[in-house]
Design an enzyme around this catalytic site. Structure first.
Site, PDB file in Angstrom:
ATOM      1  N   ASP A  45      43.906  38.639  47.134  1.00  0.00           N
ATOM      2  CA  ASP A  45      42.995  39.537  46.548  1.00  0.00           C
ATOM      3  C   ASP A  45      43.452  40.823  46.497  1.00  0.00           C
ATOM      4  O   ASP A  45      43.301  41.801  47.668  1.00  0.00           O
ATOM      5  CB  ASP A  45      41.387  39.445  47.155  1.00  0.00           C
ATOM      6  CG  ASP A  45      40.468  40.452  46.543  1.00  0.00           C
ATOM      7  OD1 ASP A  45      40.717  41.133  45.335  1.00  0.00           O
ATOM      8  OD2 ASP A  45      39.405  40.328  46.820  1.00  0.00           O
TER       9      ASP A  45
ATOM     10  N   SER B  16      31.592  43.483  41.051  1.00  0.00           N
ATOM     11  CA  SER B  16      31.732  43.596  42.441  1.00  0.00           C
ATOM     12  C   SER B  16      32.276  44.921  42.968  1.00  0.00           C
ATOM     13  O   SER B  16      32.524  45.056  44.137  1.00  0.00           O
ATOM     14  CB  SER B  16      32.756  42.146  42.860  1.00  0.00           C
ATOM     15  OG  SER B  16      33.790  42.298  41.911  1.00  0.00           O
TER      16      SER B  16
ATOM     17  N   HIS C  12      39.811  43.896  45.012  1.00  0.00           N
ATOM     18  CA  HIS C  12      38.778  44.642  45.912  1.00  0.00           C
ATOM     19  C   HIS C  12      39.359  45.331  47.085  1.00  0.00           C
ATOM     20  O   HIS C  12      40.581  45.228  47.130  1.00  0.00           O
ATOM     21  CB  HIS C  12      37.800  43.519  46.197  1.00  0.00           C
ATOM     22  CG  HIS C  12      37.262  42.704  45.270  1.00  0.00           C
ATOM     23  ND1 HIS C  12      37.585  41.371  44.771  1.00  0.00           N
ATOM     24  CD2 HIS C  12      36.081  42.931  44.355  1.00  0.00           C
ATOM     25  CE1 HIS C  12      36.785  41.204  43.655  1.00  0.00           C
ATOM     26  NE2 HIS C  12      35.785  42.144  43.459  1.00  0.00           N
TER      27      HIS C  12
END
Ligand SMILES: *[C@@H]1O[C@H](CO)[C@@H](O)[C@H](O)[C@H]1NC(C)=O
Ligand SMILES: *[C@@H]1O[C@H](CO)[C@@H](O)[C@H](O)[C@H]1NC(C)=O
Ligand SMILES: *[C@@H]1O[C@H](CO)[C@@H](O)[C@H](O)[C@H]1NC(C)=O
Length: 352
Positions: free
Chosen positions: A328, A105, A331
């Protein structure tokens, strides 16, 4: 310009002479290390707004954050300036070519950033975006340019066999189609840490040996060696340029920047100043550098680890478009830090 071209040739010769000793990743600009620098506040940034990029995935959209200073930081190398990103110039340089991101990702994060950066600088240029079977292809037909993302967390193969799902550290059948692209940008690390339900394999195999598990850094290094051998055997450097996206750091543990362990990226408003980061060099980054150093073919390391380590303020945290169930700190919001990774990629394509 001439001077610069001459320097470029000299630099290339130097690297060729010493390829067993140096990591070639230091993309230099007249002797300047683009990855050595600092974040400066610049309100002419960001390069685009998330609302201008209609195909941006929710997980990278951070519209609901209460503080948005993170958008206004620009990476400033200590010895020179980065060229300002120019989408039209990039598409012209890539005319007739394809650029392929292979990885997890974090490759998706960088690929999305690049497609947004180009689309927002050329909003009237037609694009086609297709995702099918783990492959996302973003095409600009009038330039005949393809930007492709292939989701592949380990680079090596995972095969379903009678005993279960087997991660084969020395097998890279999956790489067959990589040869068709002109620019390859790899990344792998974060999935090597997954255990339990998130671990997508049951056994590890190397040669004839089958294991239930191994030290994850050792597995990572073995897989990277398989990848390096594949590149050395299959890539023609006159046709294909190879990059490795360095390890993207997370901010789940404040002790790395002199705060209690319980502090995470949540609520962070500002970057860490360079001198305050206390973490050791990332162990996976050291393994990666070791493998790159032993390669025969040139691979350019996008050395993004240190510059991203300073950006505790730039993660989605609880503010993703998905809603606030997770925090998160891995990311990156878009626009954001991966735009800088792409400016460094752009600089390296412009300069070499
Ligand atoms: C990556 O950049 C950091 C920060 O400038 C530097 O300390 C490190 O040596 C670089 N790594 C390589 C392989 O060039
Ligand atoms: C790449 O191009 C150079 C110069 O044209 C040539 O000498 C070299 O043999 C080429 N390498 C390969 C692997 O084709
Ligand atoms: C945070 O980092 C410190 C120092 O590296 C380590 O001792 C500690 O176990 C880490 N805490 C967590 C929750 O990972």
């Amino acid at each position: 310009m001439g001077c610069f071209a001459i320097f470029g040739v000299l630099l290339l010769c130097f690297l060729f002479e010493t390829h067993h000793k140096t990591v070639r990743g230091n993309i230099e600009n007249r002797g300047c290390d683009l990855f050595d620098g600092r974040w400066v506040f610049d309100d002419s940034y960001p390069l685009y707004e998330s609302s201008e990029c209609p195909f941006l995935e929710n997980e990278f959209v951070c519209l609901h954050r209460p503080h948005n200073f993170y958008l206004n930081y620009r990476w400033q190398p200590n010895g020179c300036n980065l060229p300002r990103f120019n989408g039209e110039d990039l598409l012209t340089r890539l005319k007739g070519k394809s650029l392929l991101f292979v990885g997890d990702s974090f490759s998706l994060n960088q690929w999305q950033s690049l497609t947004c950066m180009i689309h927002t600088s050329l909003p009237h240029t037609k694009y086609i975006s297709i995702t099918k079977e783990g492959l996302s292809t973003f095409t600009f037909p009038s330039y005949d340019v393809k930007l492709i993302f292939s989701r592949n967390a380990f680079l090596v193969d995972i095969v379903s066999e009678r005993i279960g799902r087997v991660l084969k550290l020395d097998s890279m059948e999956v790489g067959k189609f990589w040869k068709e692209s002109d620019i390859l940008i790899f990344n792998s690390w974060h999935w090597w840490l997954h255990t339990g339900k998130k671990q997508p394999w049951d056994f590890v195999k190397e040669g004839k040996h089958i294991y239930r598990d191994l030290d994850r850094l050792v597995m990572y290094e073995e897989a990277l060696k398989t990848w390096a051998q594949w590149i050395d055997e299959n890539v023609d450097p006159n046709k294909t340029k190879v990059f490795f996206q360095g390890i993207s750091p997370d901010h789940k543990n404040g002790s790395k920047w002199g705060k209690p362990e319980s502090i995470t990226c949540k609520g962070q408003k500002f970057p860490i100043s360079e001198s305050k980061y206390q973490g050791d060099p990332h162990p996976a980054e050291l393994k990666l550098e070791g493998v790159l150093r032993d390669m025969l073919k040139p691979v350019y390391l996008l050395n993004i680890t240190s510059l991203s380590q300073m950006r505790k303020d730039a993660h989605p945290s609880i503010y993703t478009g998905h809603g606030g169930h997770t925090n998160d700190c891995s990311h990156w919001c878009l626009p954001g830090v991966p735009d800088t990774w792409n400016m460094l990629l752009y600089a390296s394509l412009v300069q070499t």
